[in-house]
Design a protein around this motif. Structure first.
Motif, PDB file in Angstrom:
ATOM      1  N   ASP A   1      12.147  -2.936  10.357  1.00 27.19           N
ATOM      2  CA  ASP A   1      12.546  -3.168  11.492  1.00 27.19           C
ATOM      3  C   ASP A   1      13.909  -3.723  11.310  1.00 27.19           C
ATOM      4  OD1 ASP A   1      13.558  -4.419  13.805  1.00 27.19           O
ATOM      5  OD2 ASP A   1      11.586  -5.588  14.086  1.00 27.19           O
ATOM      6  N   ALA A   2      14.925  -2.965  11.573  1.00 30.89           N
ATOM      7  CA  ALA A   2      16.429  -3.210  11.223  1.00 30.89           C
ATOM      8  C   ALA A   2      17.068  -3.597  12.503  1.00 30.89           C
ATOM      9  CB  ALA A   2      17.115  -2.126  10.785  1.00 30.89           C
ATOM     10  N   SER A   3      16.053  -4.249  13.417  1.00 31.28           N
ATOM     11  CA  SER A   3      16.925  -4.817  14.883  1.00 31.28           C
ATOM     12  C   SER A   3      16.914  -3.603  15.889  1.00 31.28           C
ATOM     13  CB  SER A   3      18.079  -5.424  14.700  1.00 31.28           C
ATOM     14  OG  SER A   3      18.388  -6.096  15.931  1.00 31.28           O
ATOM     15  N   ASP A   4      18.088  -2.981  15.934  1.00 28.07           N
ATOM     16  CA  ASP A   4      18.279  -1.831  16.849  1.00 28.07           C
ATOM     17  C   ASP A   4      17.483  -0.513  16.440  1.00 28.07           C
ATOM     18  OD1 ASP A   4      19.741  -3.586  18.410  1.00 28.07           O
ATOM     19  OD2 ASP A   4      21.515  -3.188  17.410  1.00 28.07           O
ATOM     20  N   VAL A   5      17.235  -0.311  14.997  1.00 31.63           N
ATOM     21  CA  VAL A   5      16.443   0.752  14.596  1.00 31.63           C
ATOM     22  C   VAL A   5      15.159   0.510  13.906  1.00 31.63           C
ATOM     23  CG1 VAL A   5      16.840   2.829  13.010  1.00 31.63           C
ATOM     24  CG2 VAL A   5      18.657   2.062  14.337  1.00 31.63           C
ATOM     25  N   ILE A   6      13.946   1.107  14.318  1.00 28.89           N
ATOM     26  CA  ILE A   6      12.723   0.836  13.925  1.00 28.89           C
ATOM     27  C   ILE A   6      12.602   2.121  12.651  1.00 28.89           C
ATOM     28  CG2 ILE A   6      10.255   0.529  13.926  1.00 28.89           C
ATOM     29  CD1 ILE A   6      11.216  -1.030  16.676  1.00 28.89           C
ATOM     30  N   VAL A   7      12.388   2.000  11.644  1.00 29.99           N
ATOM     31  CA  VAL A   7      11.815   3.138  10.695  1.00 29.99           C
ATOM     32  C   VAL A   7      10.460   3.098  10.184  1.00 29.99           C
ATOM     33  CG1 VAL A   7      12.567   4.146   8.554  1.00 29.99           C
ATOM     34  CG2 VAL A   7      14.363   3.005   9.738  1.00 29.99           C
ATOM     35  N   HIS A   8       9.915   3.930  10.378  1.00 28.50           N
ATOM     36  CA  HIS A   8       8.250   4.181   9.919  1.00 28.50           C
ATOM     37  C   HIS A   8       8.563   5.488   8.741  1.00 28.50           C
ATOM     38  CE1 HIS A   8       6.692   2.333  13.337  1.00 28.50           C
ATOM     39  NE2 HIS A   8       7.532   2.788  14.098  1.00 28.50           N
ATOM     40  N   VAL A   9       7.924   5.011   7.669  1.00 28.16           N
ATOM     41  CA  VAL A   9       7.897   5.968   6.303  1.00 28.16           C
ATOM     42  C   VAL A   9       6.376   6.113   6.267  1.00 28.16           C
ATOM     43  CG1 VAL A   9       8.717   6.628   4.263  1.00 28.16           C
ATOM     44  CG2 VAL A   9      10.229   5.401   5.955  1.00 28.16           C
ATOM     45  N   PHE A  10       5.700   7.357   6.327  1.00 29.51           N
ATOM     46  CA  PHE A  10       4.447   7.671   6.004  1.00 29.51           C
ATOM     47  C   PHE A  10       4.333   8.450   5.076  1.00 29.51           C
ATOM     48  CE2 PHE A  10       4.617   7.002  10.888  1.00 29.51           C
ATOM     49  CZ  PHE A  10       3.489   6.169  11.196  1.00 29.51           C
ATOM     50  N   GLN A  11       2.746   8.524   4.352  1.00 28.68           N
ATOM     51  CA  GLN A  11       2.340   9.638   3.650  1.00 28.68           C
ATOM     52  C   GLN A  11       1.668  10.530   5.020  1.00 28.68           C
ATOM     53  OE1 GLN A  11      -0.200   8.961   0.147  1.00 28.68           O
ATOM     54  NE2 GLN A  11       0.236   6.907   0.267  1.00 28.68           N
ATOM     55  N   PRO A  12       1.883  11.962   4.534  1.00 26.66           N
ATOM     56  CA  PRO A  12       1.822  12.707   5.494  1.00 26.66           C
ATOM     57  C   PRO A  12       0.391  12.651   6.278  1.00 26.66           C
ATOM     58  CG  PRO A  12       2.559  13.866   3.645  1.00 26.66           C
ATOM     59  CD  PRO A  12       2.428  12.484   3.186  1.00 26.66           C
ATOM     60  N   GLU A  13      -0.777  12.514   5.575  1.00 22.16           N
ATOM     61  CA  GLU A  13      -1.946  12.424   6.126  1.00 22.16           C
ATOM     62  C   GLU A  13      -2.116  11.179   7.284  1.00 22.16           C
ATOM     63  OE1 GLU A  13      -2.056  10.734   2.113  1.00 22.16           O
ATOM     64  OE2 GLU A  13      -1.651  12.592   2.934  1.00 22.16           O
ATOM     65  N   VAL A  14      -1.417  10.192   6.757  1.00 22.37           N
ATOM     66  CA  VAL A  14      -1.454   8.758   7.820  1.00 22.37           C
ATOM     67  C   VAL A  14      -0.381   9.129   8.994  1.00 22.37           C
ATOM     68  CG1 VAL A  14      -0.971   6.418   7.718  1.00 22.37           C
ATOM     69  CG2 VAL A  14      -1.692   7.361   5.454  1.00 22.37           C
ATOM     70  N   ARG A  15       0.829   9.876   8.768  1.00 20.88           N
ATOM     71  CA  ARG A  15       1.413  10.226   9.822  1.00 20.88           C
ATOM     72  C   ARG A  15       0.730  11.100  10.801  1.00 20.88           C
ATOM     73  NH1 ARG A  15       7.361  12.645   9.315  1.00 20.88           N
ATOM     74  NH2 ARG A  15       7.970  12.906  11.519  1.00 20.88           N
ATOM     75  N   GLY A  16       0.039  12.139  10.336  1.00 19.94           N
ATOM     76  CA  GLY A  16      -0.768  13.039  11.234  1.00 19.94           C
ATOM     77  C   GLY A  16      -1.854  12.079  11.961  1.00 19.94           C
ATOM     78  N   PHE A  17      -2.506  11.181  11.185  1.00 21.35           N
ATOM     79  CA  PHE A  17      -3.482  10.468  12.109  1.00 21.35           C
ATOM     80  C   PHE A  17      -2.883   9.638  13.182  1.00 21.35           C
ATOM     81  CE2 PHE A  17      -6.151   6.643  12.638  1.00 21.35           C
ATOM     82  CZ  PHE A  17      -7.449   7.334  12.895  1.00 21.35           C
ATOM     83  N   TYR A  18      -2.068   9.112  12.955  1.00 18.56           N
ATOM     84  CA  TYR A  18      -1.228   7.934  13.975  1.00 18.56           C
ATOM     85  C   TYR A  18      -0.267   8.745  15.034  1.00 18.56           C
ATOM     86  CZ  TYR A  18      -3.223   4.075  11.695  1.00 18.56           C
ATOM     87  OH  TYR A  18      -4.074   3.225  11.261  1.00 18.56           O
ATOM     88  N   ASN A  19       0.388   9.772  14.470  1.00 14.55           N
ATOM     89  CA  ASN A  19       1.160  10.682  15.412  1.00 14.55           C
ATOM     90  C   ASN A  19       2.050   9.774  16.283  1.00 14.55           C
ATOM     91  OD1 ASN A  19       2.154  13.169  16.098  1.00 14.55           O
ATOM     92  ND2 ASN A  19       0.202  13.700  17.157  1.00 14.55           N
ATOM     93  N   ILE A  20       2.740   8.806  15.932  1.00 14.00           N
ATOM     94  CA  ILE A  20       3.405   8.006  16.796  1.00 14.00           C
ATOM     95  C   ILE A  20       4.742   8.731  17.421  1.00 14.00           C
ATOM     96  CG2 ILE A  20       2.693   5.967  15.629  1.00 14.00           C
ATOM     97  CD1 ILE A  20       5.632   5.671  14.222  1.00 14.00           C
TER      98      ILE A  20
ATOM     99  N   ALA B   1       0.855  -1.405   0.033  1.00 12.39           N
ATOM    100  CA  ALA B   1       0.034   0.052  -0.063  1.00 12.39           C
ATOM    101  C   ALA B   1       0.717   1.289   0.076  1.00 12.39           C
ATOM    102  CB  ALA B   1      -1.010   0.316   1.404  1.00 12.39           C
ATOM    103  N   CYS B   2       1.974   1.361   0.547  1.00 14.79           N
ATOM    104  CA  CYS B   2       3.066   2.381   0.784  1.00 14.79           C
ATOM    105  C   CYS B   2       2.406   3.373   1.270  1.00 14.79           C
ATOM    106  CB  CYS B   2       3.742   2.470  -0.470  1.00 14.79           C
ATOM    107  SG  CYS B   2       4.763   1.223  -1.313  1.00 14.79           S
ATOM    108  N   ASP B   3       1.453   3.431   2.251  1.00 14.76           N
ATOM    109  CA  ASP B   3       1.058   4.816   3.048  1.00 14.76           C
ATOM    110  C   ASP B   3       1.571   4.812   4.314  1.00 14.76           C
ATOM    111  OD1 ASP B   3      -0.416   2.436   3.943  1.00 14.76           O
ATOM    112  OD2 ASP B   3      -2.309   3.337   4.259  1.00 14.76           O
ATOM    113  N   TRP B   4       1.986   3.677   4.758  1.00 14.63           N
ATOM    114  CA  TRP B   4       2.864   3.448   6.147  1.00 14.63           C
ATOM    115  C   TRP B   4       3.746   2.147   5.816  1.00 14.63           C
ATOM    116  CZ3 TRP B   4       0.530   2.913  11.442  1.00 14.63           C
ATOM    117  CH2 TRP B   4       1.556   2.638  12.510  1.00 14.63           C
ATOM    118  N   VAL B   5       5.184   2.613   5.923  1.00 14.56           N
ATOM    119  CA  VAL B   5       5.887   1.345   5.681  1.00 14.56           C
ATOM    120  C   VAL B   5       6.791   1.463   6.819  1.00 14.56           C
ATOM    121  CG1 VAL B   5       7.846   0.204   4.358  1.00 14.56           C
ATOM    122  CG2 VAL B   5       5.915   1.335   3.079  1.00 14.56           C
ATOM    123  N   LEU B   6       6.938   0.082   7.515  1.00 15.42           N
ATOM    124  CA  LEU B   6       7.731  -0.049   8.802  1.00 15.42           C
ATOM    125  C   LEU B   6       8.708  -1.164   8.325  1.00 15.42           C
ATOM    126  CD1 LEU B   6       7.167  -0.388  12.293  1.00 15.42           C
ATOM    127  CD2 LEU B   6       7.834  -2.634  11.282  1.00 15.42           C
TER     128      LEU B   6
END
Length: 152
Positions: A100-119, A93-98
């Motif tokens: 998990d690189a073990s010691d570093v977790i990366v979240h890449v969002f589309q802006p509206e999805v990022r605003g909704f979850y506000n993690i 879907a590529c609206d929120w991609v997680l």
């Protein structure tokens, strides 16, 4: 000088993965995001908050295609550097991609999805209204002051 029969054959010996520390992974992720023009990149140190990872990175892409490209480039860079066991969720879907690189977790969002979850606010220790959370209180009924209604 002849090799002994007990000597390992280096041509067929498996190459072990190099252990890369969290700071190196973080630097690699941040550099890749900058190169690929990610927006609003935030890095949060998680040490002392949780044991799931040392760092969390949150970033935005401008579209589904941009989010997908950011995630793919991060994963490629991590693999090239020898980081193993990478797990990726959300690529179709590529609206929120997680990532998990073990010691570093990366979240890449589309802006509206990022605003909704506000993690990032959840993990940075701020309340949703931007204030500092109150210190947890210990319930101690004997120390409680009387309520206004119970005062004579």
């Amino acid at each position: 000088m002849a090799l002994s029969a007990d000597a390992p054959d280096t041509a067929t010996a498996p190459v072990s993965e190099t252990r890369i520390d969290a700071e190196e992974i973080l630097a690699l992720v941040l550099a890749r995001l900058e190169d690929d023009k990610a927006e609003e990149v935030v890095s949060i140190e998680l040490r002392g908050k949780t044991t799931i990872a040392d760092y969390m990175v949150v970033a935005s892409g401008r579209s589904q295609r941009h989010v997908g490209a950011l995630a793919e480039h991060i994963v490629e860079a991590l693999k090239e550097r020898g980081v193993g066991g990478i797990k990726v969720e959300g690529m179709p879907a590529c609206d929120w991609v997680l990532i998990d690189a073990s010691d570093v977790i990366v979240h890449v969002f589309q802006p509206e999805v990022r605003g909704f979850y506000n993690i990032e606010k959840m993990w940075s220790g701020l309340r949703p209204d931007g204030g500092v959370p109150a210190k947890p209180s210990v319930a101690n009924p004997s120390a409680a002051s009387p309520s206004p209604a119970s005062r004579g």
